[in-house]
Design an enzyme around this catalytic site. Structure first.
Site, mmCIF file in Angstrom:
data_model
loop_
_atom_site.group_PDB
_atom_site.id
_atom_site.type_symbol
_atom_site.label_atom_id
_atom_site.label_comp_id
_atom_site.label_asym_id
_atom_site.label_seq_id
_atom_site.Cartn_x
_atom_site.Cartn_y
_atom_site.Cartn_z
ATOM 1 N N TYR A 125 0.814 -1.216 0.000
ATOM 2 C CA TYR A 125 0.000 0.000 0.000
ATOM 3 C C TYR A 125 0.846 1.264 0.000
ATOM 4 O O TYR A 125 0.368 2.332 0.327
ATOM 5 C CB TYR A 125 -0.929 0.018 1.226
ATOM 6 C CG TYR A 125 -2.004 -1.053 1.238
ATOM 7 C CD1 TYR A 125 -1.990 -2.114 0.340
ATOM 8 C CD2 TYR A 125 -3.042 -0.997 2.155
ATOM 9 C CE1 TYR A 125 -2.967 -3.090 0.360
ATOM 10 C CE2 TYR A 125 -4.031 -1.976 2.184
ATOM 11 C CZ TYR A 125 -3.986 -3.019 1.286
ATOM 12 O OH TYR A 125 -4.964 -3.987 1.319
ATOM 13 N N LYS A 173 5.451 -14.317 5.017
ATOM 14 C CA LYS A 173 5.592 -15.310 3.952
ATOM 15 C C LYS A 173 7.065 -15.341 3.559
ATOM 16 O O LYS A 173 7.422 -15.195 2.384
ATOM 17 C CB LYS A 173 4.666 -14.914 2.780
ATOM 18 C CG LYS A 173 4.536 -15.943 1.686
ATOM 19 C CD LYS A 173 3.669 -17.131 2.029
ATOM 20 C CE LYS A 173 3.703 -18.137 0.901
ATOM 21 N NZ LYS A 173 2.967 -19.377 1.192
ATOM 22 N N ASP A 206 -0.546 -18.010 4.760
ATOM 23 C CA ASP A 206 -1.596 -18.898 4.241
ATOM 24 C C ASP A 206 -2.048 -19.885 5.318
ATOM 25 O O ASP A 206 -3.244 -20.147 5.491
ATOM 26 C CB ASP A 206 -1.151 -19.609 2.953
ATOM 27 C CG ASP A 206 0.300 -20.070 2.979
ATOM 28 O OD1 ASP A 206 0.990 -19.833 3.997
ATOM 29 O OD2 ASP A 206 0.743 -20.669 1.992
ATOM 30 N N ASP A 230 -4.767 -6.518 6.500
ATOM 31 C CA ASP A 230 -6.058 -6.080 5.970
ATOM 32 C C ASP A 230 -6.949 -7.303 5.718
ATOM 33 O O ASP A 230 -8.107 -7.358 6.136
ATOM 34 C CB ASP A 230 -5.807 -5.304 4.667
ATOM 35 C CG ASP A 230 -7.020 -4.530 4.200
ATOM 36 O OD1 ASP A 230 -8.032 -4.504 4.923
ATOM 37 O OD2 ASP A 230 -6.948 -3.949 3.098
ATOM 38 N N ASP A 234 -10.337 -8.889 8.134
ATOM 39 C CA ASP A 234 -11.697 -9.106 7.621
ATOM 40 C C ASP A 234 -12.111 -10.557 7.844
ATOM 41 O O ASP A 234 -13.254 -10.852 8.214
ATOM 42 C CB ASP A 234 -11.791 -8.787 6.121
ATOM 43 C CG ASP A 234 -11.998 -7.300 5.842
ATOM 44 O OD1 ASP A 234 -11.585 -6.486 6.671
ATOM 45 O OD2 ASP A 234 -12.577 -6.967 4.784
HETATM 46 MG MG MG Z 1 -10.147 -3.714 4.474
#
Ligand code: MG
Ligand code: NAI
Length: 334
Positions: A125, A173, A206, A230, A234
């Site tokens: 980001y 990762k 993962d 992020d 969720d």
């Molecule tokens: Mg989000």
């Protein structure tokens, strides 16, 4: 001393859930003053700026900000940049705290009490993207620095030290992204050594996604980079009732901090008065904690739990309560 809270409703259901959260804050009998400010897509369309200077000044002047949600166009629009990304950059709000706790809602997991500490300023980001001249290749740089990793790791370990289970899981990762996540992992482990009272373990992202579904009770504090945090947050929200109940905080080294429900502007239900205000209300509780009003924060959380136990549920939770009915029920419980 009066505490000033800047309210930015933003777009869509932000305009419904932020006033609801403000009603809850007002009912606590605390010396709070509110300033309302504009921001978001609608604000951009109206005045050409998604985050006008007046809003930035209101945020600077306030003790904390409660943010609703903004709608972002899918493609590039000249002059528009997501207000939340701008805020994070401008005020260096490097830590995104996303707690997920079980709530008394039938059909949801009852074994969740975790906190995702997400690095908020870099990773994928960081905004460093380009297209090749032929337009057929897009390159996004994923930036990981030792400095940003070190400060986010410190936040995670400091918060873990205050929790019952005192455990941090470093999620990365590094087996594939050897440089970026190799550095992230290395720096987190170095910070871990400063906190001998906190247990530390690590997990590939993962596998973490799988274990969150299979056995979320494994996790206490998770520290991870921006995109992973992020997505995983969720996912975690989905275990306990979904986006309608998920809250978050964005904090940095300075005075500015803002608190927001994890959800977006929800254009599919906006304007119908049915949005779940709990994500915004629990974000307001995080704001209270941040300002040192821990007792008031616990009162808000208890009222939310009591109302859910009473079976007052908005549509996203399988009930029929409107935003106002849910808010009124919480106010009565306070
Ligand atoms: Mg989000
Ligand atoms: P969304 O979170 O707005 O909605 C996803 C789904 O969850 C929808 O079906 C929505 O109805 C439901 N939902 C979300 N919050 C709810 C609530 N409080 N009560 C009941 N149902 C709720 O995410 P989506 O649809 O991916 O994005 C919509 C817009 O929001 C986009 O423009 C996106 O860029 C923006 N967005 C903004 C965020 C922010 O301001 N921080 C975060 C996420 C998305």
């Amino acid at each position: 001393m009066t505490l000033t809270i800047c309210l930015i409703s933003g777009d869509g259901i932000g305009k419904e859930v932020i006033p609801a959260a403000a009603r809850v804050l007002s009912a606590l009998g605390l010396p709070l003053a509110f300033i309302e400010a504009d921001g978001g897509w609608e604000c951009f369309v109206k005045c050409g700026d998604a985050l006008p200077e007046a809003t930035l000044n209101a945020i600077r002047a306030a003790d904390a900000t409660l943010f609703g949600a903004t709608q972002s166009p899918m493609g590039k629009v000249d002059g528009y940049r997501s207000p939340v990304l701008t805020l994070r950059k401008l005020f260096d709000l490097y830590a995104n705290l996303r707690p997920t706790r079980s709530l008394p809602i039938e059909g949801t997991r009852q074994d969740v009490d975790l906190l995702i500490v997400r690095e908020n300023t870099e990773g994928l980001y960081s905004g460093r993207e380009r297209r090749t001249a032929d337009g057929q290749t897009a390159i996004t740089e994923r930036v990981i620095t030792a400095a940003a990793t070190e400060r986010i790791a410190r936040v995670a370990f400091r918060l873990a030290a205050r929790r019952e289970r005192r455990t941090v899981t470093i999620v990365h990762k590094a087996n594939v992204i050897k440089e970026g996540d190799g550095l992230f992992r290395e720096v987190c482990l170095r910070v871990a050594a400063e906190f001998p009272q906190v247990r530390v373990n690590e997990m590939l992202v993962d596998a973490c996604a799988m274990w969150l579904v299979r056995d979320p009770s494994r996790f206490d504090v998770i520290v991870t980079e921006n995109l992973f945090g992020d997505i995983l947050s969720d996912e975690a929200a989905g275990l306990v009732g979904g986006l309608g109940v998920a809250s978050s905080a964005n904090i940095g080294a300075g005075k500015v901090a803002y608190f927001e429900p994890v959800h977006g502007s929800a254009p599919d239900i906006a304007g119908q008065g049915i949005a779940n205000p709990i994500g915004a209300i629990l974000s307001a509780a995080m704001l209270l904690d941040h300002l040192g009003a821990a007792e008031a924060a616990r009162r808000v959380e208890s009222a939310v739990q009591a109302v859910l136990r009473d079976g007052v549920l908005t549509r996203d939770l399988g009930g029929t309560a409107s935003t106002t009915e849910m808010t009124n029920a919480i106010l009565r419980r306070l």
